[in-house]
Motif scaffolding. Structure first.
Motif, PDB file in Angstrom:
ATOM      1  N   ARG A 232     -38.693 -44.935 -35.220  1.00  0.00           N
ATOM      2  CA  ARG A 232     -38.873 -44.291 -33.919  1.00  0.00           C
ATOM      3  C   ARG A 232     -38.275 -42.883 -33.917  1.00  0.00           C
ATOM      4  N   ALA A 233     -38.879 -42.009 -33.145  1.00  0.00           N
ATOM      5  CA  ALA A 233     -38.374 -40.638 -33.049  1.00  0.00           C
ATOM      6  C   ALA A 233     -36.931 -40.640 -32.563  1.00  0.00           C
ATOM      7  N   SER A 234     -36.628 -41.514 -31.613  1.00  0.00           N
ATOM      8  CA  SER A 234     -35.258 -41.693 -31.140  1.00  0.00           C
ATOM      9  C   SER A 234     -34.861 -43.136 -31.425  1.00  0.00           C
ATOM     10  N   THR A 235     -34.144 -43.333 -32.520  1.00  0.00           N
ATOM     11  CA  THR A 235     -33.750 -44.682 -32.916  1.00  0.00           C
ATOM     12  C   THR A 235     -32.831 -45.281 -31.852  1.00  0.00           C
ATOM     13  N   PRO A 236     -33.108 -46.502 -31.388  1.00  0.00           N
ATOM     14  CA  PRO A 236     -32.287 -47.104 -30.327  1.00  0.00           C
ATOM     15  C   PRO A 236     -30.912 -47.513 -30.848  1.00  0.00           C
ATOM     16  N   PRO A 237     -29.899 -47.542 -29.978  1.00  0.00           N
ATOM     17  CA  PRO A 237     -28.557 -47.933 -30.423  1.00  0.00           C
ATOM     18  C   PRO A 237     -28.470 -49.374 -30.899  1.00  0.00           C
ATOM     19  N   HIS A 238     -29.385 -50.228 -30.434  1.00  0.00           N
ATOM     20  CA  HIS A 238     -29.482 -51.574 -31.000  1.00  0.00           C
ATOM     21  C   HIS A 238     -30.905 -52.075 -30.846  1.00  0.00           C
ATOM     22  N   ALA A 239     -31.253 -53.049 -31.669  1.00  0.00           N
ATOM     23  CA  ALA A 239     -32.579 -53.660 -31.602  1.00  0.00           C
ATOM     24  C   ALA A 239     -32.427 -55.155 -31.820  1.00  0.00           C
ATOM     25  N   VAL A 240     -33.015 -55.940 -30.925  1.00  0.00           N
ATOM     26  CA  VAL A 240     -32.967 -57.397 -31.024  1.00  0.00           C
ATOM     27  C   VAL A 240     -34.233 -57.882 -31.711  1.00  0.00           C
ATOM     28  N   SER A 241     -34.075 -58.740 -32.701  1.00  0.00           N
ATOM     29  CA  SER A 241     -35.228 -59.259 -33.439  1.00  0.00           C
ATOM     30  C   SER A 241     -35.716 -60.552 -32.792  1.00  0.00           C
ATOM     31  N   GLY A 242     -36.994 -60.562 -32.413  1.00  0.00           N
ATOM     32  CA  GLY A 242     -37.599 -61.732 -31.785  1.00  0.00           C
ATOM     33  C   GLY A 242     -37.695 -61.568 -30.276  1.00  0.00           C
ATOM     34  N   ARG A 243     -38.892 -61.776 -29.723  1.00  0.00           N
ATOM     35  CA  ARG A 243     -39.092 -61.572 -28.282  1.00  0.00           C
ATOM     36  C   ARG A 243     -38.241 -62.529 -27.460  1.00  0.00           C
ATOM     37  N   ARG A 244     -38.184 -63.788 -27.872  1.00  0.00           N
ATOM     38  CA  ARG A 244     -37.389 -64.784 -27.142  1.00  0.00           C
ATOM     39  C   ARG A 244     -35.910 -64.391 -27.154  1.00  0.00           C
ATOM     40  N   ASN A 245     -35.440 -63.925 -28.298  1.00  0.00           N
ATOM     41  CA  ASN A 245     -34.047 -63.506 -28.397  1.00  0.00           C
ATOM     42  C   ASN A 245     -33.760 -62.312 -27.497  1.00  0.00           C
ATOM     43  N   ALA A 246     -34.690 -61.356 -27.477  1.00  0.00           N
ATOM     44  CA  ALA A 246     -34.509 -60.174 -26.626  1.00  0.00           C
ATOM     45  C   ALA A 246     -34.483 -60.567 -25.154  1.00  0.00           C
ATOM     46  N   LEU A 247     -35.353 -61.515 -24.772  1.00  0.00           N
ATOM     47  CA  LEU A 247     -35.388 -61.987 -23.389  1.00  0.00           C
ATOM     48  C   LEU A 247     -34.073 -62.657 -23.010  1.00  0.00           C
ATOM     49  N   LEU A 248     -33.578 -63.540 -23.882  1.00  0.00           N
ATOM     50  CA  LEU A 248     -32.335 -64.256 -23.592  1.00  0.00           C
ATOM     51  C   LEU A 248     -31.142 -63.295 -23.525  1.00  0.00           C
ATOM     52  N   ALA A 249     -31.126 -62.302 -24.433  1.00  0.00           N
ATOM     53  CA  ALA A 249     -30.034 -61.322 -24.419  1.00  0.00           C
ATOM     54  C   ALA A 249     -30.044 -60.532 -23.114  1.00  0.00           C
ATOM     55  N   GLY A 250     -31.232 -60.187 -22.638  1.00  0.00           N
ATOM     56  CA  GLY A 250     -31.344 -59.437 -21.394  1.00  0.00           C
ATOM     57  C   GLY A 250     -30.962 -60.260 -20.177  1.00  0.00           C
ATOM     58  N   ILE A 251     -31.390 -61.534 -20.156  1.00  0.00           N
ATOM     59  CA  ILE A 251     -31.074 -62.402 -19.015  1.00  0.00           C
ATOM     60  C   ILE A 251     -29.571 -62.650 -18.940  1.00  0.00           C
TER      61      ILE A 251
END
Length: 272
Positions: A232-251
């Protein structure tokens, strides 16, 4: 604008915990992208086999340095070895780490101290020692340098029965995001990768069965997340692998903390 592709060709990448699993996955992808490698882990034979495979497949020069980074003084030895060999590291992947499963009361204090040493102290010391070279590489050639620290979805909340592991990974996430901010003007791509359970040796080392875990990731899943972030042009400070994991981390960040800890403890107990 098109994404800024991470292009480490002509640079050298150091991968810790490189002998298998995610470490070997990073080695293959960085070699495919044209980087030479420094591979470090405890098991010399596996590192040498990987180096030979990378040379045959990609024509990669891979330097093997067997070390146990949980041993006192090991990081200093590694840095001194790199200086002797006149190797400037342009990309650092801090992948080495392990977890343990069980209650704090029933844990082995020596093993837990080793976990903190490897997951936190070694990562911090190695990052600090190599950061000037990473930044220099980034400034010399845009998009060529990166710092990747392996965190976890355990970074986002305490995890009963894996208390020390989750605490160390929370440190890795916080430390990496602070570095992302501090280095944002240098061109260095900094990110913490946060996978959920991955099909590697991790669970055998932790003394935990993985048979009941849902949504187990593969090494390829984590590599796609990692390099999509770096591309990515602006690399994010973190990236969660897996949609389910990203959802749970956000919730988890929006629920009462007591609820999050209780649910994490229940899930870890029933799947352990």
């Amino acid at each position: 604008m098109p994404p800024a592709v991470f292009n480490p060709i002509g640079t050298t990448a150091l991968i810790t915990g490189a002998s298998s699993g995610l470490g070997a996955g990073y080695a293959h992808e960085l070699a495919r992208r044209g980087a030479d490698l420094v591979l470090t882990a405890r098991r010399r034979e596996l590192l040498e086999d990987l180096a030979a495979e990378l040379a045959e497949k990609y024509g990669t020069l891979a330097t093997v340095i067997p070390l146990d980074l949980a041993r006192p003084g090991a990081v200093g030895e590694l840095v001194a070895d790199l200086e002797t060999r006149q190797i400037t590291v342009g990309t650092l992947v801090n992948n080495a780490g392990f977890g343990t499963y069980g209650t704090v009361l029933g844990s082995d204090p020596t093993r837990e101290a080793q976990q903190v040493t490897l997951n936190v102290q070694a990562l911090t010391a190695l990052t600090h020692a190599l950061l000037p070279g990473l930044i220099s590489t980034a400034r010399t050639s845009k998009g060529s340098a990166a710092l990747v620290n392996l965190a976890s979805t355990a970074s986002f909340q305490p995890v009963p029965l894996m208390a020390v592991y989750a605490a160390t990974k929370a440190y890795v996430l916080s430390y990496t995001e602070a570095l992302w901010y501090e280095t944002r003007a240098t061109g260095l791509k900094v990110t913490a990768i946060c996978p959920g359970p991955v099909s590697t040796e991790f669970f055998a080392v932790a003394g935990r069965s993985a048979s009941s875990l849902r949504g187990m990731l593969t090494v390829d899943n984590v590599m796609r997340t990692s390099f999509a972030a770096l591309d990515r042009a602006s690399t994010p400070p973190h990236a969660v692998s897996g949609r389910r994991n990203a959802l749970l981390a956000g919730i988890g960040g929006r629920l009462p903390h007591r609820v999050v800890v209780t649910v994490a403890g229940h899930l870890n107990r029933t799947t352990g």
